[in-house]
Design a protein around this motif. Structure first.
Motif, PDB file in Angstrom:
ATOM      1  N   VAL A   1       0.854  -1.185   0.000  1.00  6.81           N
ATOM      2  CA  VAL A   1       0.000   0.000   0.000  1.00  6.81           C
ATOM      3  C   VAL A   1       0.887   1.232   0.000  1.00  6.81           C
ATOM      4  CG1 VAL A   1      -1.810   1.248   1.225  1.00  6.81           C
ATOM      5  CG2 VAL A   1      -1.816  -1.258   1.210  1.00  6.81           C
ATOM      6  N   GLN A   2       0.752   2.047  -1.028  1.00  8.59           N
ATOM      7  CA  GLN A   2       1.589   3.224  -1.219  1.00  8.59           C
ATOM      8  C   GLN A   2       0.807   4.481  -0.898  1.00  8.59           C
ATOM      9  OE1 GLN A   2       4.777   2.348  -2.287  1.00  8.59           O
ATOM     10  NE2 GLN A   2       5.374   4.408  -1.658  1.00  8.59           N
ATOM     11  N   ASP A   3       1.409   5.347  -0.066  1.00  5.99           N
ATOM     12  CA  ASP A   3       0.836   6.653   0.272  1.00  5.99           C
ATOM     13  C   ASP A   3       1.974   7.668   0.179  1.00  5.99           C
ATOM     14  OD1 ASP A   3      -0.852   8.669   1.111  1.00  5.99           O
ATOM     15  OD2 ASP A   3      -0.611   8.197   3.241  1.00  5.99           O
ATOM     16  N   GLY A   4       2.148   8.246  -0.997  1.00  7.46           N
ATOM     17  CA  GLY A   4       3.298   9.138  -1.212  1.00  7.46           C
ATOM     18  C   GLY A   4       4.581   8.338  -1.094  1.00  7.46           C
ATOM     19  N   ASP A   5       5.466   8.766  -0.196  1.00  5.64           N
ATOM     20  CA  ASP A   5       6.733   8.061   0.013  1.00  5.64           C
ATOM     21  C   ASP A   5       6.613   6.923   1.020  1.00  5.64           C
ATOM     22  OD1 ASP A   5       8.040   9.702  -1.773  1.00  5.64           O
ATOM     23  OD2 ASP A   5       8.680  11.131  -0.232  1.00  5.64           O
ATOM     24  N   THR A   6       5.462   6.784   1.638  1.00  9.04           N
ATOM     25  CA  THR A   6       5.257   5.755   2.657  1.00  9.04           C
ATOM     26  C   THR A   6       4.675   4.500   2.035  1.00  9.04           C
ATOM     27  OG1 THR A   6       4.834   7.447   4.325  1.00  9.04           O
ATOM     28  CG2 THR A   6       4.080   5.215   4.824  1.00  9.04           C
ATOM     29  N   GLU A   7       5.306   3.360   2.326  1.00  9.62           N
ATOM     30  CA  GLU A   7       4.774   2.080   1.878  1.00  9.62           C
ATOM     31  C   GLU A   7       4.423   1.252   3.109  1.00  9.62           C
ATOM     32  OE1 GLU A   7       5.856  -1.177  -1.398  1.00  9.62           O
ATOM     33  OE2 GLU A   7       7.285  -1.174   0.269  1.00  9.62           O
ATOM     34  N   ARG A   8       3.238   0.705   3.098  1.00  8.69           N
ATOM     35  CA  ARG A   8       2.795  -0.189   4.159  1.00  8.69           C
ATOM     36  C   ARG A   8       2.631  -1.583   3.561  1.00  8.69           C
ATOM     37  NH1 ARG A   8      -0.074   4.613   4.974  1.00  8.69           N
ATOM     38  NH2 ARG A   8       0.219   5.512   7.049  1.00  8.69           N
ATOM     39  N   LEU A   9       3.054  -2.586   4.294  1.00 10.68           N
ATOM     40  CA  LEU A   9       2.883  -3.973   3.880  1.00 10.68           C
ATOM     41  C   LEU A   9       1.838  -4.590   4.796  1.00 10.68           C
ATOM     42  CD1 LEU A   9       6.634  -4.941   3.342  1.00 10.68           C
ATOM     43  CD2 LEU A   9       4.965  -4.192   1.632  1.00 10.68           C
ATOM     44  N   ILE A  10       0.687  -4.922   4.235  1.00 13.77           N
ATOM     45  CA  ILE A  10      -0.443  -5.419   5.016  1.00 13.77           C
ATOM     46  C   ILE A  10      -0.753  -6.849   4.584  1.00 13.77           C
ATOM     47  CG2 ILE A  10      -2.871  -5.072   5.604  1.00 13.77           C
ATOM     48  CD1 ILE A  10      -2.459  -2.075   4.962  1.00 13.77           C
ATOM     49  N   PRO A  11      -0.678  -7.794   5.522  1.00  9.05           N
ATOM     50  CA  PRO A  11      -0.996  -9.181   5.162  1.00  9.05           C
ATOM     51  C   PRO A  11      -2.410  -9.288   4.583  1.00  9.05           C
ATOM     52  CG  PRO A  11      -0.015  -9.063   7.347  1.00  9.05           C
ATOM     53  CD  PRO A  11      -0.305  -7.649   6.931  1.00  9.05           C
ATOM     54  N   PHE A  12      -2.533  -9.995   3.467  1.00 11.13           N
ATOM     55  CA  PHE A  12      -3.835 -10.172   2.820  1.00 11.13           C
ATOM     56  C   PHE A  12      -4.502 -11.407   3.419  1.00 11.13           C
ATOM     57  CE2 PHE A  12      -6.648 -11.113  -0.900  1.00 11.13           C
ATOM     58  CZ  PHE A  12      -7.362  -9.934  -0.852  1.00 11.13           C
ATOM     59  N   VAL A  13      -4.895 -11.265   4.691  1.00  9.78           N
ATOM     60  CA  VAL A  13      -5.566 -12.325   5.440  1.00  9.78           C
ATOM     61  C   VAL A  13      -6.757 -11.705   6.167  1.00  9.78           C
ATOM     62  CG1 VAL A  13      -3.504 -13.763   5.700  1.00  9.78           C
ATOM     63  CG2 VAL A  13      -4.029 -12.045   7.422  1.00  9.78           C
ATOM     64  N   GLY A  14      -7.717 -12.536   6.520  1.00 12.47           N
ATOM     65  CA  GLY A  14      -8.949 -12.071   7.140  1.00 12.47           C
ATOM     66  C   GLY A  14      -8.760 -11.288   8.428  1.00 12.47           C
ATOM     67  N   ALA A  15      -7.680 -11.527   9.165  1.00 11.67           N
ATOM     68  CA  ALA A  15      -7.451 -10.792  10.411  1.00 11.67           C
ATOM     69  C   ALA A  15      -7.200  -9.306  10.150  1.00 11.67           C
ATOM     70  CB  ALA A  15      -6.266 -11.396  11.167  1.00 11.67           C
ATOM     71  N   TYR A  16      -6.698  -8.960   8.966  1.00 11.51           N
ATOM     72  CA  TYR A  16      -6.396  -7.567   8.632  1.00 11.51           C
ATOM     73  C   TYR A  16      -7.294  -7.008   7.546  1.00 11.51           C
ATOM     74  CZ  TYR A  16      -2.204  -8.331  11.389  1.00 11.51           C
ATOM     75  OH  TYR A  16      -1.350  -8.616  12.407  1.00 11.51           O
ATOM     76  N   VAL A  17      -7.564  -7.786   6.514  1.00 10.50           N
ATOM     77  CA  VAL A  17      -8.403  -7.323   5.406  1.00 10.50           C
ATOM     78  C   VAL A  17      -9.848  -7.688   5.723  1.00 10.50           C
ATOM     79  CG1 VAL A  17      -8.881  -7.481   2.946  1.00 10.50           C
ATOM     80  CG2 VAL A  17      -6.518  -7.520   3.757  1.00 10.50           C
ATOM     81  N   LEU A  18     -10.641  -6.678   6.044  1.00 10.42           N
ATOM     82  CA  LEU A  18     -12.013  -6.906   6.493  1.00 10.42           C
ATOM     83  C   LEU A  18     -13.005  -6.936   5.339  1.00 10.42           C
ATOM     84  CD1 LEU A  18     -11.918  -4.516   9.567  1.00 10.42           C
ATOM     85  CD2 LEU A  18     -11.420  -6.979   9.485  1.00 10.42           C
ATOM     86  N   ASP A  19     -12.725  -6.148   4.278  1.00 12.22           N
ATOM     87  CA  ASP A  19     -13.686  -6.035   3.187  1.00 12.22           C
ATOM     88  C   ASP A  19     -12.975  -5.562   1.928  1.00 12.22           C
ATOM     89  OD1 ASP A  19     -16.356  -5.815   1.984  1.00 12.22           O
ATOM     90  OD2 ASP A  19     -16.053  -3.662   2.126  1.00 12.22           O
ATOM     91  N   VAL A  20     -13.246  -6.254   0.825  1.00  8.09           N
ATOM     92  CA  VAL A  20     -12.786  -5.819  -0.494  1.00  8.09           C
ATOM     93  C   VAL A  20     -14.041  -5.500  -1.289  1.00  8.09           C
ATOM     94  CG1 VAL A  20     -11.616  -6.473  -2.626  1.00  8.09           C
ATOM     95  CG2 VAL A  20     -10.713  -7.241  -0.414  1.00  8.09           C
TER      96      VAL A  20
END
Length: 168
Positions: free
Chosen positions: A134-153
Motif C-alpha cells: 500500500v503506497q501513500d506518497g513516500d510511505t509504503e505499508r505492507l499489510i498481510p492479505f488475510v482475514g485478520a487484517y483485510v475486512l472487506d474488499v
C-alpha cells in the motif's frame, strides 16, 4: 493483459516447464486453451505471444506446463524467465471472496476509522500468505492479505477496508 506468473525452470526432457504462479489456484489455468508469454510484464498486449497449452498439472506446491511446439528440454530452456499472462476475458471466473491481483492494484485502502492509508501498488507472495503493498506518497505499508487484517474488499467502490493503524 493480466500477468499470472513466470516460467521458472525446465521440467523433464519432454518440454515441460515449472511455473511460479502469482496467486492461488494456478491449476485452474488449464481451462484456458492458450497462454500468452512475454519477457516484459508491462509490455503492450501486441507484444505477448500466444502458446497453445499441451498440458498443465499440479506438481508439489506448484504447477508444471507444456506447450504445443515445445517438445524437449532445450526448447523449454528458451522459455525460462518469460511471464505468463492472459486477457481478462480468457481467465477462469473467480469465486466468492477470490480476486486476481490485478483486480486489487489501484484500490484505495482505508482503516476501520476511515483513515486513508494509500492505494494498492502491488502484492507480494511470501509463501505463508500474500501481502498488499500500500503506497501513500513516500510511505509504503505492507499489510498481510488475510482475514485478520483485510475486512472487506469492495471492487464496485474500488476500496479495501483493513484493521490497521495509520502509524504502523
Amino acid at each position: 493483459m493480466i500477468v499470472l506468473g513466470r516460467i521458472a525452470d525446465p521440467f523433464s526432457i519432454q518440454g515441460w516447464v515449472k511455473v511460479h504462479a502469482f496467486g492461488d489456484d494456478p491449476v485452474s489455468w488449464r481451462t484456458m486453451p492458450q497462454w500468452w508469454l512475454c519477457a516484459d510484464p508491462d509490455a503492450p498486449e501486441s507484444a505477448w505471444q500466444p502458446y497453445r497449452l499441451r498440458g498443465c498439472k499440479a506438481h508439489g506446491r506448484g504447477i508444471v506446463a507444456a506447450f504445443v511446439g515445445v517438445a524437449d528440454r532445450t526448447a523449454a530452456e528458451k522459455l525460462v524467465g518469460l511471464y505468463i499472462a492472459a486477457p481478462r476475458e480468457a481467465l477462469p471466473a473467480t469465486g466468492l471472496d477470490e480476486y486476481y491481483w490485478a483486480d486489487l492494484v489501484g484500490l484505495a485502502v482505508q482503516n476501520t476509522a476511515g483513515v486513508a492509508l494509500g492505494s494498492v501498488s502491488g502484492l507480494l507472495s511470501t509463501g505463508a500468505h500474500d501481502v498488499l503493498q500500500v503506497q501513500d506518497g513516500d510511505t509504503e505499508r505492507l499489510i498481510p492479505f488475510v482475514g485478520a487484517y483485510v475486512l472487506d474488499v469492495n471492487l464496485a467502490e474500488k476500496r479495501i477496508r483493513v484493521d490497521w493503524e495509520a502509524d504502523w
